[in-house]
Design a protein around this motif. Structure first.
Motif, PDB file in Angstrom:
ATOM      1  N   LYS A   1      -6.606  -1.724  -6.015  1.00  0.00           N
ATOM      2  CA  LYS A   1      -5.960  -0.441  -6.203  1.00  0.00           C
ATOM      3  C   LYS A   1      -5.511   0.106  -4.859  1.00  0.00           C
ATOM      4  CE  LYS A   1      -6.585   4.023  -8.486  1.00  0.00           C
ATOM      5  NZ  LYS A   1      -7.503   4.888  -9.253  1.00  0.00           N
ATOM      6  N   SER A   2      -4.367   0.779  -4.841  1.00  0.00           N
ATOM      7  CA  SER A   2      -3.811   1.284  -3.591  1.00  0.00           C
ATOM      8  C   SER A   2      -4.649   2.428  -3.033  1.00  0.00           C
ATOM      9  CB  SER A   2      -2.377   1.764  -3.814  1.00  0.00           C
ATOM     10  OG  SER A   2      -1.919   2.491  -2.691  1.00  0.00           O
ATOM     11  N   GLN A   3      -5.215   2.233  -1.845  1.00  0.00           N
ATOM     12  CA  GLN A   3      -5.943   3.305  -1.175  1.00  0.00           C
ATOM     13  C   GLN A   3      -4.997   4.403  -0.706  1.00  0.00           C
ATOM     14  OE1 GLN A   3      -8.024   1.132   1.927  1.00  0.00           O
ATOM     15  NE2 GLN A   3      -9.876   0.999   0.674  1.00  0.00           N
ATOM     16  N   ILE A   4      -3.775   4.022  -0.362  1.00  0.00           N
ATOM     17  CA  ILE A   4      -2.812   5.019   0.120  1.00  0.00           C
ATOM     18  C   ILE A   4      -2.458   5.994  -0.994  1.00  0.00           C
ATOM     19  CG2 ILE A   4      -0.483   5.360   1.019  1.00  0.00           C
ATOM     20  CD1 ILE A   4      -0.724   2.697   2.432  1.00  0.00           C
ATOM     21  N   LEU A   5      -2.187   5.484  -2.196  1.00  0.00           N
ATOM     22  CA  LEU A   5      -1.871   6.382  -3.303  1.00  0.00           C
ATOM     23  C   LEU A   5      -3.055   7.291  -3.613  1.00  0.00           C
ATOM     24  CD1 LEU A   5       0.186   4.191  -5.796  1.00  0.00           C
ATOM     25  CD2 LEU A   5       0.976   5.587  -3.888  1.00  0.00           C
ATOM     26  N   GLU A   6      -4.262   6.758  -3.507  1.00  0.00           N
ATOM     27  CA  GLU A   6      -5.453   7.585  -3.710  1.00  0.00           C
ATOM     28  C   GLU A   6      -5.494   8.727  -2.695  1.00  0.00           C
ATOM     29  OE1 GLU A   6      -8.855   5.091  -3.450  1.00  0.00           O
ATOM     30  OE2 GLU A   6      -8.731   4.389  -5.515  1.00  0.00           O
ATOM     31  N   ASP A   7      -5.233   8.402  -1.439  1.00  0.00           N
ATOM     32  CA  ASP A   7      -5.282   9.422  -0.386  1.00  0.00           C
ATOM     33  C   ASP A   7      -4.152  10.437  -0.498  1.00  0.00           C
ATOM     34  OD1 ASP A   7      -7.516   8.153   0.541  1.00  0.00           O
ATOM     35  OD2 ASP A   7      -6.541   7.204   2.265  1.00  0.00           O
TER      36      ASP A   7
ATOM     37  N   ARG B   1      -7.508   3.254   6.027  1.00  0.00           N
ATOM     38  CA  ARG B   1      -7.342   2.922   4.615  1.00  0.00           C
ATOM     39  C   ARG B   1      -5.891   2.538   4.352  1.00  0.00           C
ATOM     40  NH1 ARG B   1     -10.625   4.645   0.511  1.00  0.00           N
ATOM     41  NH2 ARG B   1      -8.910   5.682  -0.600  1.00  0.00           N
ATOM     42  N   GLY B   2      -5.716   1.552   3.488  1.00  0.00           N
ATOM     43  CA  GLY B   2      -4.379   1.079   3.178  1.00  0.00           C
ATOM     44  C   GLY B   2      -3.917  -0.061   4.057  1.00  0.00           C
ATOM     45  N   SER B   3      -4.770  -0.497   5.001  1.00  0.00           N
ATOM     46  CA  SER B   3      -4.406  -1.622   5.875  1.00  0.00           C
ATOM     47  C   SER B   3      -4.390  -2.922   5.083  1.00  0.00           C
ATOM     48  CB  SER B   3      -5.400  -1.740   7.030  1.00  0.00           C
ATOM     49  OG  SER B   3      -5.411  -0.581   7.823  1.00  0.00           O
ATOM     50  N   ARG B   4      -3.726  -3.923   5.634  1.00  0.00           N
ATOM     51  CA  ARG B   4      -3.664  -5.216   4.954  1.00  0.00           C
ATOM     52  C   ARG B   4      -5.050  -5.824   4.855  1.00  0.00           C
ATOM     53  NH1 ARG B   4       0.106  -9.168   7.326  1.00  0.00           N
ATOM     54  NH2 ARG B   4       1.457  -7.380   7.503  1.00  0.00           N
ATOM     55  N   LEU B   5      -5.252  -6.626   3.800  1.00  0.00           N
ATOM     56  CA  LEU B   5      -6.582  -7.145   3.501  1.00  0.00           C
ATOM     57  C   LEU B   5      -7.137  -8.029   4.607  1.00  0.00           C
ATOM     58  CD1 LEU B   5      -6.536  -8.024  -0.315  1.00  0.00           C
ATOM     59  CD2 LEU B   5      -7.772  -6.197   0.839  1.00  0.00           C
TER      60      LEU B   5
END
Length: 390
Positions: free
Chosen positions: A345-351, A114-118
């Motif tokens: 939305k940022s997956q990193i901030l979610e995690d 999660r959070g990897s480039r699209l």
């Protein structure tokens, strides 16, 4: 609709005039790209002045000479990466390189943190659809970059797509650690180094990777060029009927390729020179100022990108802050351009259990100097004050 279109274009025109009138421009968005180095531009121009034909597939003497130039460029990049990569393919971007790999494999599972480039995520989705394989997305953690539980029951039939760093928050993977865990698990790995090449040492640290991809515009090279390094000659073309390298259609942009290859060498010397002139100290001073002046929570890790200052903020409208700074000739980031531009939305901030606010991303290029800081602080304070919420 007509009036909206008119005023929108009028605003863009006015903003463009404002930006061109700014005498001092400061790039604090190096993770999105830096200026092409003058020496790289010269190399591209010299290449463009060559006599035609410049088709590397031509069988005559000029074609053979140009083919040798291409081979030299390929060798330069492979040498910069080290780790015994033998095969190199030039592409139009790192994204194309990702899709070349995706088109060439048939894994049991595809793992994409999660959070990897699209472009990595989208390539993984294509593989999943084509091969009917499962996508595994381990969550981010600040120790290793991802939860290690996903490694259970994986083997050489599984493939991991991963960035060498997460520029959004400045996190950099420990390459020695990755070497140790992936040598044991034997899964195949594609690593993209576009956001960290040059900014951190990667040469001879990628033995765990089967493929390495990169673009060049983040370290002084041109856009429109990418590269794929691979250990085995197993890449399949995205479309058939091509002759150039057996993988790409048409004549490749040799002049841009020459500039791209040269930028890798050029960046190393410029980075060393900047450090000797106090660049690292200037970045540290800027980071300290931002934390104290704006009362933000900075993301800090044991392994990090040296040019990234990323912080969590809630009390400021960051879009307004960025626009205010842009008018002053100061440009800051919004996280990876491909994510922010797509409105994701940022997956990193979610995690990281950050449910509110955004990350303030500041990444100076090599031109930041201590004598710039007072001028920069003044612009930051004014723009921040004008963008406060409530």
């Amino acid at each position: 609709m007509f009036l909206w279109s008119f005023w929108s274009k009028r605003f863009e025109f006015t903003l463009g005039r404002l930006l061109t009138s700014v005498s001092t421009k400061i790039n604090l968005d190096a993770v999105s790209g830096i200026d092409i180095f003058p020496e790289v531009k010269e190399r591209i121009l010299l290449s463009l002045e060559r006599q035609a034909p410049i088709n590397t597939s031509s069988r005559h003497l000029v074609g053979q000479n140009i083919s040798a130039v291409l081979d030299d460029c390929t060798s330069t990049v492979l040498e910069s990466l080290g780790s015994n990569f033998k095969n190199g393919i030039w592409t139009s971007s790192a994204t194309e390189a990702h899709h070349l790999v995706a088109n060439s494999i048939n894994p049991r599972n595809i793992i994409i943190p999660r959070g990897s480039r699209l472009s990595l995520i989208n390539s993984a989705k294509i593989i999943s659809k084509k091969c009917k394989c499962k996508i595994i997305q381990p969550k981010f953690n600040s120790l290793n970059g991802f939860d290690l539980d996903f490694l259970k029951d994986l083997n050489e039939e599984d493939v991991l797509f991963i960035d060498s760093s997460l520029a959004e928050i400045g996190f950099a993977y420990d390459l020695d650690f990755l070497n140790s865990i992936f040598r044991e698990n034997k899964i195949k790995v594609l690593m993209d180094v576009s956001s960290s090449f040059g900014w951190r040492e990667i040469k001879d640290k990628l033995f765990f990777a089967d493929w390495v991809t990169c673009s060049f515009y983040r370290f002084g090279g041109p856009a429109g060029v990418g590269f794929l390094a691979s250990r085995a000659n197993e890449i399949k073309p995205l479309f058939h009927g091509v002759e150039q390298e057996g993988l790409r259609g048409g004549n490749i942009p040799l002049s841009l390729i020459e500039g791209a290859a040269y930028s890798m060498e050029c960046f190393q010397s410029k980075f060393s020179k900047a450090i000797s002139e106090g660049w690292r100290e200037a970045v540290c001073s800027l980071a300290t100022f931002i934390k104290k002046e704006f009362k933000v929570d900075r993301f800090e890790f044991d392994n990090y990108l040296p040019h990234v200052i990323s912080s969590h903020v809630e009390t400021v409208d960051l879009d307004a802050f960025r626009m205010n700074l842009s008018i002053e000739g100061v440009f800051i980031g919004t996280g990876p351009a491909c994510v922010s531009g797509a409105g994701k939305k940022s997956q990193i901030l979610e995690d990281m259990n950050i449910k509110h606010g955004q990350n303030l991303l500041i990444s100076p290029d090599l031109n930041l100097k201590n004598q710039n800081l007072e001028y920069l602080y003044e612009k930051l304070i004014k723009s921040w004050s004008d963008a406060k919420i409530g």
